[in-house]
Design a protein around this motif. Structure first.
Motif, short mmCIF file in Angstrom:
data_model
loop_
_atom_site.label_atom_id
_atom_site.label_comp_id
_atom_site.label_asym_id
_atom_site.label_seq_id
_atom_site.Cartn_x
_atom_site.Cartn_y
_atom_site.Cartn_z
N ALA A 1 104.86 27.41 86.47
CA ALA A 1 104.65 26.40 85.44
C ALA A 1 105.80 26.43 84.44
O ALA A 1 106.31 27.51 84.11
N PRO A 2 106.24 25.29 83.95
CA PRO A 2 107.33 25.29 82.98
C PRO A 2 106.89 25.94 81.67
O PRO A 2 105.73 25.84 81.27
N SER A 3 107.81 26.61 81.04
CA SER A 3 107.52 27.28 79.77
C SER A 3 107.32 26.22 78.68
O SER A 3 108.14 25.32 78.54
N PRO A 4 106.24 26.32 77.89
CA PRO A 4 105.98 25.30 76.87
C PRO A 4 106.93 25.38 75.67
O PRO A 4 107.09 24.43 74.96
N ALA A 5 107.54 26.54 75.44
CA ALA A 5 108.45 26.70 74.30
C ALA A 5 109.66 27.51 74.75
O ALA A 5 109.58 28.31 75.67
N PRO A 6 110.79 27.31 74.10
CA PRO A 6 111.96 28.11 74.46
C PRO A 6 111.74 29.58 74.14
O PRO A 6 110.93 29.93 73.28
N ASP A 7 112.44 30.43 74.83
CA ASP A 7 112.26 31.88 74.66
C ASP A 7 112.81 32.40 73.35
O ASP A 7 112.53 33.53 72.97
N ASN A 8 113.59 31.62 72.63
CA ASN A 8 114.21 32.13 71.41
C ASN A 8 113.42 31.77 70.15
O ASN A 8 113.84 32.11 69.05
N TYR A 9 112.32 31.05 70.26
CA TYR A 9 111.42 30.74 69.15
C TYR A 9 112.08 29.94 68.02
O TYR A 9 111.63 29.96 66.88
N GLU A 10 113.15 29.23 68.33
CA GLU A 10 113.82 28.44 67.30
C GLU A 10 112.90 27.40 66.68
O GLU A 10 113.08 27.00 65.53
N ILE B 1 109.88 27.77 65.73
CA ILE B 1 108.96 28.30 64.71
C ILE B 1 109.64 29.21 63.69
O ILE B 1 109.05 29.51 62.66
N ILE B 2 110.86 29.61 63.94
CA ILE B 2 111.58 30.45 62.98
C ILE B 2 111.73 29.66 61.68
O ILE B 2 112.13 28.52 61.67
N GLY B 3 111.41 30.27 60.58
CA GLY B 3 111.56 29.61 59.29
C GLY B 3 110.33 28.86 58.81
O GLY B 3 110.30 28.40 57.68
N LEU B 4 109.31 28.73 59.66
CA LEU B 4 108.08 28.07 59.21
C LEU B 4 107.32 29.00 58.27
O LEU B 4 107.38 30.22 58.41
N PRO B 5 106.59 28.44 57.30
CA PRO B 5 105.81 29.31 56.41
C PRO B 5 104.66 29.96 57.17
O PRO B 5 104.17 29.42 58.16
N ARG B 6 104.26 31.11 56.69
CA ARG B 6 103.16 31.83 57.32
C ARG B 6 101.86 31.06 57.11
O ARG B 6 101.58 30.59 56.00
#
Length: 63
Positions: free
Chosen positions: A6-15, A17-22
């Motif tokens: 199955a294709p990966s739903p998100a890239p492996d580097n998490y770009e 979500i990086i920088g999103l508020p907690r």
């Protein structure tokens, strides 16, 4: 039968979500005893508390 992974739903580097508020929970925080109770079924030393209480009773009887 030859299946493709199955294709990966998100890239492996998490770009994405990086920088999103907690995220902040809308639920009130649990008390310490409620948080600890979550792990009671996984207690490694089941019966340990009862043994300690028995030893304390015996110790008090001797005193």
């Amino acid at each position: 039968m030859n299946r493709k992974p199955a294709p990966s739903p998100a890239p492996d580097n998490y770009e994405d979500i990086i920088g999103l508020p907690r995220p902040v929970s809308r639920k009130p925080p649990l008390s310490m005893s409620s948080r600890a109770a979550q792990f009671v079924p996984f207690a490694a030393l089941s019966g340990h508390e009862e043994t300690i209480k028995q030893v304390v009773r015996e110790w008090k009887e001797r005193s």
